[in-house]
Design a protein around this motif. Structure first.
Motif, short mmCIF file in Angstrom:
data_model
loop_
_atom_site.label_atom_id
_atom_site.label_comp_id
_atom_site.label_asym_id
_atom_site.label_seq_id
_atom_site.Cartn_x
_atom_site.Cartn_y
_atom_site.Cartn_z
N VAL A 30 26.13 8.46 94.25
CA VAL A 30 25.69 8.75 95.30
C VAL A 30 24.13 8.59 95.44
CG1 VAL A 30 25.57 11.12 96.53
CG2 VAL A 30 27.44 10.94 95.45
N ARG A 31 23.62 8.06 96.42
CA ARG A 31 22.36 7.30 96.74
C ARG A 31 21.67 8.59 97.77
NH1 ARG A 31 20.82 3.08 93.80
NH2 ARG A 31 23.01 1.75 93.18
N SER A 32 20.02 8.72 97.02
CA SER A 32 19.14 9.15 98.55
C SER A 32 19.06 8.51 100.09
CB SER A 32 17.93 9.03 97.95
OG SER A 32 17.13 8.51 97.43
N SER A 33 20.08 7.55 100.21
CA SER A 33 19.37 6.64 100.98
C SER A 33 20.00 5.57 100.79
CB SER A 33 17.93 6.55 101.43
OG SER A 33 17.62 5.34 100.42
N ALA A 34 20.82 5.14 102.41
CA ALA A 34 22.05 3.87 102.48
C ALA A 34 20.80 2.86 101.85
CB ALA A 34 21.76 3.73 104.28
N SER A 35 20.29 2.31 101.08
CA SER A 35 19.99 0.88 100.63
C SER A 35 20.13 1.10 99.18
CB SER A 35 18.26 1.33 100.37
OG SER A 35 17.64 0.27 100.30
N THR A 36 20.52 -0.37 98.76
CA THR A 36 20.12 -0.10 97.46
C THR A 36 19.12 -0.04 96.71
OG1 THR A 36 19.72 -2.73 97.13
CG2 THR A 36 22.46 -2.89 97.46
N ALA A 37 18.47 0.43 97.14
CA ALA A 37 17.13 0.60 96.66
C ALA A 37 16.47 1.81 96.48
CB ALA A 37 15.75 -0.10 97.23
N GLY A 38 17.72 2.99 96.72
CA GLY A 38 17.71 4.78 97.08
C GLY A 38 17.57 4.83 95.83
N THR A 39 17.24 5.73 95.31
CA THR A 39 17.14 7.00 94.05
C THR A 39 19.37 7.17 94.11
OG1 THR A 39 15.01 7.84 93.88
CG2 THR A 39 16.64 8.58 93.42
N VAL A 40 19.77 6.80 92.88
CA VAL A 40 20.55 7.62 93.17
C VAL A 40 20.68 8.71 92.31
CG1 VAL A 40 22.97 7.85 90.53
CG2 VAL A 40 21.88 5.28 91.47
N SER A 41 21.25 9.47 92.72
CA SER A 41 20.75 11.11 92.94
C SER A 41 22.40 11.75 92.31
CB SER A 41 20.68 11.96 94.54
OG SER A 41 21.84 11.63 94.86
N GLY A 42 23.17 11.19 91.65
CA GLY A 42 24.28 11.43 91.19
C GLY A 42 25.82 10.63 91.31
N THR A 43 26.57 11.10 91.22
CA THR A 43 28.21 9.99 90.78
C THR A 43 29.23 11.63 91.46
OG1 THR A 43 28.49 10.62 88.39
CG2 THR A 43 26.98 8.88 88.64
N GLN A 44 30.08 10.80 91.87
CA GLN A 44 31.61 10.59 91.83
C GLN A 44 32.99 10.16 91.55
OE1 GLN A 44 32.14 13.24 93.47
NE2 GLN A 44 29.90 14.53 94.43
N ALA A 45 33.40 10.44 90.73
CA ALA A 45 34.77 9.80 89.76
C ALA A 45 35.82 9.53 90.62
CB ALA A 45 35.27 11.02 89.04
N LYS A 46 35.79 9.03 89.92
CA LYS A 46 37.52 8.32 90.76
C LYS A 46 38.66 9.02 91.28
CE LYS A 46 41.05 4.86 90.13
NZ LYS A 46 41.56 4.01 89.16
N GLY A 47 39.09 8.94 92.66
CA GLY A 47 39.76 10.02 92.61
C GLY A 47 39.21 10.97 93.42
N VAL A 48 37.83 11.25 93.17
CA VAL A 48 37.95 12.81 94.77
C VAL A 48 37.09 12.23 95.25
CG1 VAL A 48 34.79 11.54 94.26
CG2 VAL A 48 35.57 14.20 94.43
N LEU A 49 37.93 13.38 96.49
CA LEU A 49 37.97 13.79 97.74
C LEU A 49 37.01 14.08 98.25
CD1 LEU A 49 41.69 15.30 97.94
CD2 LEU A 49 40.77 12.52 98.55
N GLY A 50 36.24 13.57 99.80
CA GLY A 50 34.86 13.82 100.45
C GLY A 50 35.35 13.62 102.07
N THR A 51 35.19 13.85 102.75
CA THR A 51 34.92 13.65 104.39
C THR A 51 33.35 13.37 104.60
OG1 THR A 51 35.64 16.52 104.82
CG2 THR A 51 34.65 15.37 106.55
#
Length: 70
Positions: A30-51
């Motif tokens: 999970v990144r802080s901005s829409a860019s490969t240079a954005g800081t990784v602010s967290g992760t989400q595991a395989k299978g997690v749901l979102g909106t």
């Protein structure tokens, strides 16, 4: 077999829209901005749901979405 590449623009991303539900098919950064240079602010595991809450933004060869994970 050579498939035609899918051309994606901000107004024609098939199957995804704000308010739609998504599921991670692999572990994600999970990144802080829409860019490969954005800081990784967290992760989400395989299978997690979102909106989907925002996007899309096209940058660095990717289509980025804002997602609120459950």
């Amino acid at each position: 077999m050579n498939a035609e590449p899918l051309v994606v623009g901000q107004d024609n991303v098939p199957g995804l829209a704000i308010g739609g539900r998504v599921q991670a098919t692999e572990a994600l950064n999970v990144r802080s901005s829409a860019s490969t240079a954005g800081t990784v602010s967290g992760t989400q595991a395989k299978g997690v749901l979102g909106t989907i809450t925002g996007g899309p933004t096209i940058a660095n060869g990717y289509v980025w979405w804002n997602i609120n994970y459950d």
